[in-house]
Design a protein around this motif. Structure first.
Motif, PDB file in Angstrom:
ATOM      1  N   UNK A   4      -2.478   3.365  12.656  1.00 41.79           N
ATOM      2  CA  UNK A   4      -2.799   2.398  12.958  1.00 41.79           C
ATOM      3  C   UNK A   4      -1.920   1.079  12.860  1.00 41.79           C
ATOM      4  N   UNK A   5      -1.210   1.146  11.605  1.00 43.12           N
ATOM      5  CA  UNK A   5      -0.194   0.408  10.888  1.00 43.12           C
ATOM      6  C   UNK A   5       0.823   1.005   9.942  1.00 43.12           C
ATOM      7  N   UNK A   6       1.780   0.519   9.894  1.00 43.90           N
ATOM      8  CA  UNK A   6       2.644   0.856   8.590  1.00 43.90           C
ATOM      9  C   UNK A   6       3.584  -0.065   8.072  1.00 43.90           C
ATOM     10  N   UNK A   7       3.759   0.232   6.661  1.00 43.60           N
ATOM     11  CA  UNK A   7       4.536  -0.493   5.915  1.00 43.60           C
ATOM     12  C   UNK A   7       6.000  -0.299   5.942  1.00 43.60           C
ATOM     13  N   UNK A   8       6.875  -1.495   5.641  1.00 45.30           N
ATOM     14  CA  UNK A   8       8.096  -1.122   5.520  1.00 45.30           C
ATOM     15  C   UNK A   8       8.411  -0.016   4.242  1.00 45.30           C
ATOM     16  N   UNK A   9       8.882   0.925   4.530  1.00 51.54           N
ATOM     17  CA  UNK A   9       8.849   2.526   3.718  1.00 51.54           C
ATOM     18  C   UNK A   9      10.231   2.408   2.756  1.00 51.54           C
ATOM     19  N   UNK A  10      11.199   1.416   2.779  1.00 59.58           N
ATOM     20  CA  UNK A  10      12.395   1.294   2.082  1.00 59.58           C
ATOM     21  C   UNK A  10      12.127   1.325   0.575  1.00 59.58           C
ATOM     22  N   UNK A  11      11.276   0.442   0.260  1.00 55.40           N
ATOM     23  CA  UNK A  11      11.072   0.492  -1.118  1.00 55.40           C
ATOM     24  C   UNK A  11      10.219   1.653  -1.787  1.00 55.40           C
ATOM     25  N   UNK A  12       9.443   2.367  -1.156  1.00 51.10           N
ATOM     26  CA  UNK A  12       8.650   3.385  -1.309  1.00 51.10           C
ATOM     27  C   UNK A  12       9.664   4.770  -1.210  1.00 51.10           C
ATOM     28  N   UNK A  13      10.519   4.831  -0.360  1.00 53.65           N
ATOM     29  CA  UNK A  13      11.629   5.825  -0.431  1.00 53.65           C
ATOM     30  C   UNK A  13      12.472   5.858  -1.605  1.00 53.65           C
ATOM     31  N   UNK A  14      12.727   4.577  -2.182  1.00 54.79           N
ATOM     32  CA  UNK A  14      13.701   4.111  -3.252  1.00 54.79           C
ATOM     33  C   UNK A  14      13.060   4.738  -4.500  1.00 54.79           C
ATOM     34  N   UNK A  39       3.584   8.754   1.791  1.00 52.69           N
ATOM     35  CA  UNK A  39       2.488   8.793   2.869  1.00 52.69           C
ATOM     36  C   UNK A  39       1.770   7.825   3.351  1.00 52.69           C
ATOM     37  N   UNK A  40       1.179   6.911   2.165  1.00 47.72           N
ATOM     38  CA  UNK A  40       0.440   5.744   2.235  1.00 47.72           C
ATOM     39  C   UNK A  40       0.842   4.693   3.239  1.00 47.72           C
ATOM     40  N   UNK A  41       2.107   4.673   3.214  1.00 49.45           N
ATOM     41  CA  UNK A  41       2.818   3.628   3.842  1.00 49.45           C
ATOM     42  C   UNK A  41       2.174   3.423   5.491  1.00 49.45           C
ATOM     43  N   UNK A  42       1.759   4.674   5.960  1.00 51.03           N
ATOM     44  CA  UNK A  42       1.140   4.576   7.139  1.00 51.03           C
ATOM     45  C   UNK A  42      -0.288   4.572   7.097  1.00 51.03           C
ATOM     46  N   UNK A  43      -1.014   3.656   7.585  1.00 54.37           N
ATOM     47  CA  UNK A  43      -2.337   3.537   7.520  1.00 54.37           C
ATOM     48  C   UNK A  43      -2.908   4.169   8.723  1.00 54.37           C
ATOM     49  N   UNK A  44      -4.025   5.251   8.635  1.00 56.95           N
ATOM     50  CA  UNK A  44      -4.567   6.152   9.562  1.00 56.95           C
ATOM     51  C   UNK A  44      -5.823   5.866   9.520  1.00 56.95           C
ATOM     52  N   UNK A  45      -6.482   6.047  10.700  1.00 51.55           N
ATOM     53  CA  UNK A  45      -8.072   6.105  11.031  1.00 51.55           C
ATOM     54  C   UNK A  45      -8.702   7.245  10.157  1.00 51.55           C
ATOM     55  N   UNK A  46      -9.873   7.095   9.397  1.00 54.57           N
ATOM     56  CA  UNK A  46     -10.311   8.071   8.806  1.00 54.57           C
ATOM     57  C   UNK A  46     -11.472   8.809   9.466  1.00 54.57           C
ATOM     58  N   UNK A  47     -11.928   8.071  10.617  1.00 53.90           N
ATOM     59  CA  UNK A  47     -12.770   8.788  11.572  1.00 53.90           C
ATOM     60  C   UNK A  47     -12.375   8.114  12.880  1.00 53.90           C
ATOM     61  N   UNK A  48     -13.081   8.926  14.157  1.00 53.65           N
ATOM     62  CA  UNK A  48     -12.906   8.584  15.223  1.00 53.65           C
ATOM     63  C   UNK A  48     -13.754   7.317  15.416  1.00 53.65           C
TER      64      UNK A  48
END
Length: 383
Positions: free
Chosen positions: A105-115, A184-193
């Motif tokens: 659904x949406x995603x955060x900037x993952x740079x800090x998380x990868x660091x 992995x939580x940097x990407x917001x995903x739908x929990x149900x249809x």
């Protein structure tokens, strides 16, 4: 011109004209005869279904159509999963989109998380190196302890150092697993249809963990939420049958029942939140539509309501004209009048809500006559 010549020229012309007029007259008579024998077109008749009479004195509440289950979705991490916030890199859905379980659904900037992930990996490498050193020291002291070159205290100290190093490796491994999850939580995903009903953040916005980004109405059960005043809430209980009517489809009432009553009244409006479910979920209106909920009058259960102009008298007894859905022919059906109300006539027997009845001009109809059904706005109906 002589008389003989005049008769020779004029008389044939007169006879031809007379013949032509005779033929035209015969054709006109033939045309009139065929028009007189043509069947008349079907008479237009306003028809409608009888309505359930149990909603005449019903209490009516307005509410919104909602999914039974709605999820407020947000990111499970901030920027690094600690004290500072994350910035939304992109939003991948819009309001009204239907999504499947697991869809992004949406995603955060993952740079800090990868660091952060790289840092945890480095900590694991250091912990393993420390363990290797502690393990080798332990083995060396163990051999010397067997030959009584070192004391018990020295050997125990190396054993404890090895256990500490081993625990540090396990701690670093757990931190690495957590960091991978965080990434992995940097990407917001739908929990149900379901369907996205609201978006609360946009790309470029800085958000905190748990802050609502999107609202998801899950597929499945649909309900109407209404507000019942505290003075009337005692009259209802879970399972009470109701009739539900969408404002967008007025006149069509669907069956339902009261599913849930709020535990306490709203502190401002002093009303209780009540949820009403549809008996047939496939016939429910669209999400967000406005609907009326009728709590039926038990005294008129099973009876029908018709307009007063639909009532006809046959041999001094009441009757109504029923239209056959296939042939469009009308026939009289005797009925039993239960009461006369401001909204119309209440019938206890004779017709059902599935029948089509003529609601106007009933005194101009004949038994077996074919009619052209129309609605109250004079629009043709397909019965």
């Amino acid at each position: 011109m002589s008389d003989l010549a005049f008769r020779t020229i004029i008389r044939p012309a007169v006879r031809a004209a007379a013949s032509l007029l005779a033929l035209m007259g015969a054709a006109a008579l033939a045309g009139c005869g065929s028009h007189a024998t043509a069947p008349p077109p079907p008479r237009s008749a306003i028809v409608a279904h009888p309505q359930p009479a149990d909603t005449i004195n019903a209490e009516v509440y307005s509410g919104d159509v909602r999914a039974r289950y709605e999820s407020q979705l947000g990111f499970r991490v901030n920027g690094l999963g600690f004290s500072f916030n994350g910035k939304i890199k992109s939003r991948l859905v819009d309001v009204g989109d239907h999504v499947e379980a697991g869809q992004a659904l949406a995603e955060l900037d993952p740079v800090d998380l990868h660091l952060q992930l790289d840092s945890v990996k480095a900590n694991l490498v250091a912990a393993r190196a420390n363990f290797d050193l502690a393990d080798s020291e332990y083995k060396r002291y163990k051999a010397m302890y067997a030959q009584h070159y070192v004391s018990q205290t020295q050997f125990d100290s190396q054993l404890n150092a090895r256990k500490v190093a081993q625990a540090q490796v396990a701690q670093a491994q757990a931190a690495l697993a957590s960091a991978k999850n965080q990434a992995g939580y940097a990407v917001l995903r739908a929990d149900h249809a379901g369907t996205i009903t609201a978006i609360s953040a946009e790309a470029g916005q800085v958000v905190a963990a748990g802050q609502t980004i999107a609202t998801l109405a899950r597929d499945g059960a649909v309900e109407v939420e209404i507000a019942v005043p505290e003075s009337r809430i005692h009259a209802y209980q879970v399972g009470t049958p109701v009739a539900i009517e969408s404002w967008a489809d007025a006149g069509k009432r669907l069956g339902g029942h009261l599913r849930e009553i709020g535990a306490e009244a709203d502190r401002v409006t002093r009303t209780y939140r009540v949820r009403v479910s549809f008996d047939d979920a496939s016939a429910a209106p669209r999400l967000g539509q406005t609907a009326r909920v009728y709590f039926a009058d038990a005294g008129t259960a099973g009876q029908t309501l018709i307009p007063l102009p639909a009532l006809y008298e046959l041999g001094g007894k009441p009757a109504v004209w029923i239209v056959d859905a296939k042939t469009h022919q009308v026939k009289l059906a005797p009925v039993v009048v239960s009461a006369y109300r401001e909204q119309g006539v209440v019938l206890s027997h004779g017709v059902g809500v599935q029948d089509w009845i003529v609601t106007a001009g009933v005194h101009k109809l004949r038994e077996g006559e074919t009619v052209a059904p129309v609605d109250a706005l004079n629009r043709p109906l397909a019965l």
